[in-house]
Scaffold this active site. Structure first.
Site, PDB file in Angstrom:
ATOM      1  N   HIS A 124       0.817  -1.221   0.000  1.00  0.00           N
ATOM      2  CA  HIS A 124       0.000   0.000   0.000  1.00  0.00           C
ATOM      3  C   HIS A 124       0.847   1.266   0.000  1.00  0.00           C
ATOM      4  CE1 HIS A 124       0.469  -0.084   4.520  1.00  0.00           C
ATOM      5  NE2 HIS A 124       0.511   1.224   4.327  1.00  0.00           N
ATOM      6  N   ASP A 138       0.131  -7.644   1.588  1.00  0.00           N
ATOM      7  CA  ASP A 138       0.488  -6.221   1.613  1.00  0.00           C
ATOM      8  C   ASP A 138       2.005  -6.041   1.614  1.00  0.00           C
ATOM      9  OD1 ASP A 138       0.088  -3.481   1.583  1.00  0.00           O
ATOM     10  OD2 ASP A 138      -0.001  -3.320   3.762  1.00  0.00           O
ATOM     11  N   SER A 147       4.792   2.737   7.831  1.00  0.00           N
ATOM     12  CA  SER A 147       4.476   1.524   7.076  1.00  0.00           C
ATOM     13  C   SER A 147       5.649   1.110   6.195  1.00  0.00           C
ATOM     14  CB  SER A 147       3.243   1.753   6.200  1.00  0.00           C
ATOM     15  OG  SER A 147       2.093   1.918   6.986  1.00  0.00           O
ATOM     16  N   GLY A 205     -11.657 -22.974  -3.983  1.00  0.00           N
ATOM     17  CA  GLY A 205     -12.965 -22.432  -4.349  1.00  0.00           C
ATOM     18  C   GLY A 205     -14.053 -22.746  -3.350  1.00  0.00           C
ATOM     19  N   ILE A 206     -13.704 -22.647  -2.050  1.00  0.00           N
ATOM     20  CA  ILE A 206     -14.706 -22.863  -1.012  1.00  0.00           C
ATOM     21  C   ILE A 206     -14.613 -21.763   0.033  1.00  0.00           C
ATOM     22  CG2 ILE A 206     -14.609 -25.378  -1.254  1.00  0.00           C
ATOM     23  CD1 ILE A 206     -13.073 -25.341   1.506  1.00  0.00           C
ATOM     24  N   GLY A 244     -15.420 -21.704   4.339  1.00  0.00           N
ATOM     25  CA  GLY A 244     -15.673 -22.673   5.392  1.00  0.00           C
ATOM     26  C   GLY A 244     -15.580 -22.062   6.760  1.00  0.00           C
TER      27      GLY A 244
END
Length: 359
Positions: free
Chosen positions: A102, A132, A205, A263-264, A266
């Site tokens: 960032h 990041d 940062s 692709g789940i 949970g």
């Protein structure tokens, strides 16, 4: 009492006194000359307590200020002005610099300023929005390099120092302790942050979080904020150096971080869910959602299935499963054990590459 007994008594007392004196002198010497400079130091005829100057001298020269070079398009031939963005840490003699993504995300041209007065334009080697982190590179001779501590994970209560360029004031050192480790759920990735009360303000940062030996243990990244308020709550976060160092290696090698995806979505198992789904214990991950175009859908996984093993390894919870999936090479077929309607069964799944979303 005979003369012999008296002499023996006096001799023992004298010997004991000498031993105690030697121990006192030894302890005083160790305190005065501690290797990390964090206990006692001599300055002239005075003793100064709790000085971290040696640690700062080891690490601070490698902490750089990062600027964006802004050029006035109406007068492009004039020299541009520098706008402060944040901080970074020189990690190698080749000029690789770790910073936050960032910090450099919206910069067109990045200038790196060293503490010795030198300035360099830099190139972006790669970045990873999930953690990041970003890697820059500069070309220079005799670059200062930060000592890195990969072998001794920080513990709660350890004293730490944050080094950076807050509000573009110039390099600043703040001190605190490790308040907690393993803080997660604070970003889009699977980070386990270090929490510290060392002040981390705007401009810090990408700077260094070091231990009292001057070893880099984290990359400063964020301060806790409540809506409508600034920081200043004493709750600040850093990315552990072990993770940051691993990400840096991948960015240098590939320019990006390649992660696997199932692709789940949970959630952990609780006693109520375990009873409803007839589960033997609270291990595993309950599938709550499935990407219709992802590997899980192609493998016929369903919501309410519970994943209990991944490649033969027991799955204790969500974090472990997501880490293992992310570490899996896209295109690899893996075996998972699930419980569906109270019965265990094995399913093969071919892992996809995770799509990086840059917010």
């Amino acid at each position: 009492m005979t003369i012999k007994d008296t002499l023996l008594y006096v001799g023992k007392a004298t010997l004991f006194g000498l031993i105690m004196a030697m121990m006192f002198l030894l302890v005083t010497h160790l305190l005065d000359n501690g290797s990390n400079g964090s206990l006692l130091q001599k300055r002239g005829n005075h003793t100064v307590e709790l000085s971290f100057s040696k640690a700062v001298r080891r690490a601070a020269p490698a902490v750089v200020n990062i600027y964006s070079l802004s050029i006035d398009q109406r007068r492009p031939l004039n020299s541009g002005s520098l706008q402060g963005l944040g901080s970074g840490v020189i990690m190698s003699k080749e000029g690789y610099i770790l910073t936050n993504y960032h910090v450099i995300k919206k910069a067109d041209e990045i200038v790196v300023a060293l503490q010795d007065g030198r300035k360099f334009t830099s190139e972006v080697v790669g970045f990873d929005p999930e953690t990041d982190l970003s890697v820059l590179k500069i070309e220079g001779d005799n670059l200062p390099i930060v000592p890195v501590n990969l072998d001794s994970p920080p513990q709660v209560g350890d004293v730490v120092l944050a080094i950076g360029n807050p509000y573009n004031l110039g390099q600043t050192i703040t001190q605190g302790i490790i308040s907690a480790t393993g803080r997660n759920g604070l970003s889009s990735g699977y980070l386990d942050f270090l929490q510290t009360d060392a002040a981390i303000n705007a401009g810090n940062s990408g700077g260094a979080l070091i231990d009292t030996n001057g070893g880099l243990i984290g990359i400063n990244t964020a301060a806790f904020q409540i809506a409508g308020e600034g920081g200043g709550h004493g709750i600040n976060f850093a990315i552990p150096i072990k993770l940051a160092h691993s990400i840096m290696g991948k960015l240098i090698k590939d320019g990006r971080v390649i992660r696997g995806a199932l692709g789940i979505s949970g959630e952990p198992i609780n006693p109520v869910v375990a009873q409803i789904l007839n589960l033997p214990d609270l291990r595993g991950v309950l599938i709550t959602g499935i990407d219709p175009n992802g590997p899980a859908a192609r493998a016929q996984l369903r919501p309410r299935d519970v994943i209990i093993q991944y490649e033969g390894e027991d799955v204790p919870g969500v974090e472990m499963l997501m880490d293992r999936i992310a570490e899996t090479t896209p295109g690899k077929k893996v075996m998972m054990t699930i419980i569906r309607q109270g019965k265990a069964q094995a399913l093969p799944v071919v892992i996809d590459e995770k799509v990086v979303v840059d917010n």
